[in-house]
Design a protein around this motif. Sequence first.
Motif, PDB file in Angstrom:
ATOM      1  N   UNK A 102     -59.765 -12.270 -67.201  1.00  0.00           N
ATOM      2  CA  UNK A 102     -58.604 -11.389 -67.330  1.00  0.00           C
ATOM      3  C   UNK A 102     -57.649 -11.647 -66.162  1.00  0.00           C
ATOM      4  N   UNK A 103     -56.358 -11.889 -66.447  1.00  0.00           N
ATOM      5  CA  UNK A 103     -55.417 -12.295 -65.397  1.00  0.00           C
ATOM      6  C   UNK A 103     -55.389 -11.396 -64.161  1.00  0.00           C
ATOM      7  N   UNK A 104     -55.438 -10.093 -64.325  1.00  0.00           N
ATOM      8  CA  UNK A 104     -55.394  -9.193 -63.181  1.00  0.00           C
ATOM      9  C   UNK A 104     -56.633  -9.258 -62.292  1.00  0.00           C
ATOM     10  N   UNK A 105     -57.693  -9.897 -62.779  1.00  0.00           N
ATOM     11  CA  UNK A 105     -58.935 -10.013 -62.009  1.00  0.00           C
ATOM     12  C   UNK A 105     -59.108 -11.405 -61.398  1.00  0.00           C
ATOM     13  N   UNK A 106     -58.182 -12.310 -61.674  1.00  0.00           N
ATOM     14  CA  UNK A 106     -58.294 -13.671 -61.157  1.00  0.00           C
ATOM     15  C   UNK A 106     -58.027 -13.693 -59.658  1.00  0.00           C
ATOM     16  N   UNK A 107     -58.641 -14.659 -58.990  1.00  0.00           N
ATOM     17  CA  UNK A 107     -58.408 -14.867 -57.568  1.00  0.00           C
ATOM     18  C   UNK A 107     -59.312 -14.058 -56.656  1.00  0.00           C
ATOM     19  N   UNK A 108     -60.303 -13.364 -57.207  1.00  0.00           N
ATOM     20  CA  UNK A 108     -61.187 -12.519 -56.393  1.00  0.00           C
ATOM     21  C   UNK A 108     -62.636 -13.001 -56.418  1.00  0.00           C
ATOM     22  N   UNK A 109     -62.883 -14.216 -56.897  1.00  0.00           N
ATOM     23  CA  UNK A 109     -64.236 -14.764 -56.891  1.00  0.00           C
ATOM     24  C   UNK A 109     -65.009 -14.596 -58.180  1.00  0.00           C
ATOM     25  N   UNK A 110     -64.445 -13.894 -59.143  1.00  0.00           N
ATOM     26  CA  UNK A 110     -65.127 -13.660 -60.405  1.00  0.00           C
ATOM     27  C   UNK A 110     -65.382 -14.978 -61.147  1.00  0.00           C
ATOM     28  N   UNK A 111     -64.386 -15.841 -61.204  1.00  0.00           N
ATOM     29  CA  UNK A 111     -64.541 -17.128 -61.881  1.00  0.00           C
ATOM     30  C   UNK A 111     -65.645 -17.966 -61.280  1.00  0.00           C
ATOM     31  N   UNK A 112     -65.741 -17.973 -59.964  1.00  0.00           N
ATOM     32  CA  UNK A 112     -66.780 -18.731 -59.267  1.00  0.00           C
ATOM     33  C   UNK A 112     -68.168 -18.238 -59.678  1.00  0.00           C
TER      34      UNK A 112
END
Length: 189
Positions: A102-112
């Motif tokens: 979800x775009x608003x959750x990107x950049x906080x380590x979730x994808x990793x």
Amino acid sequence: MDTDTATPPVRGGLVYRDAVAEDVPVLVPLIESAYRGDASRAGWTTEADILGGQRTDPEGVLAVVTTPGSRMLLVERDGETVACCQLEHRGDAAYFGMFAVRPGLQGAGLGREIIAEAERRAVADWGVREMHMTVITVREELIAWYERRGYRRTGKLSPFPYGDERFGIPQRDDLAFELLVKDLAPPLG
């Protein structure tokens, strides 16, 4: 091994489970929001400047969910779908695709966290030695992110399917896919 159990595994506060056909109406807008249109600009994975139109459709997602040797890993937090990724068994390798957070959750380590879980499952469930993916070559920031996760560029290119709007409407004429590969298991012997 079937990882979809009555009690889905929880890792890092996230619940992972294999998607089912009933999840398709939630997954399609999630994938679209991560890649296309103005909503995708809230995150950093947007393709809105290079591709218009759709990223996927219900038929494409349903095929991933229902095809043997393929799965859509659905990720939930607090009962809400926050991410997904496609895994497909291809012999000694698994293919990783349709990765959407979800775009608003990107950049906080979730994808990793999610990609690490996908790799773990591919090894545990299929015994694969490599993970493969294709990325549009002009997506340098995204390729660099995957390289930091251990993926390597192969230089193997495949053409973008110009003229097939199921994959989007290109905004430029220099699009191609590059194969990225990560070793998941130690070498044999």
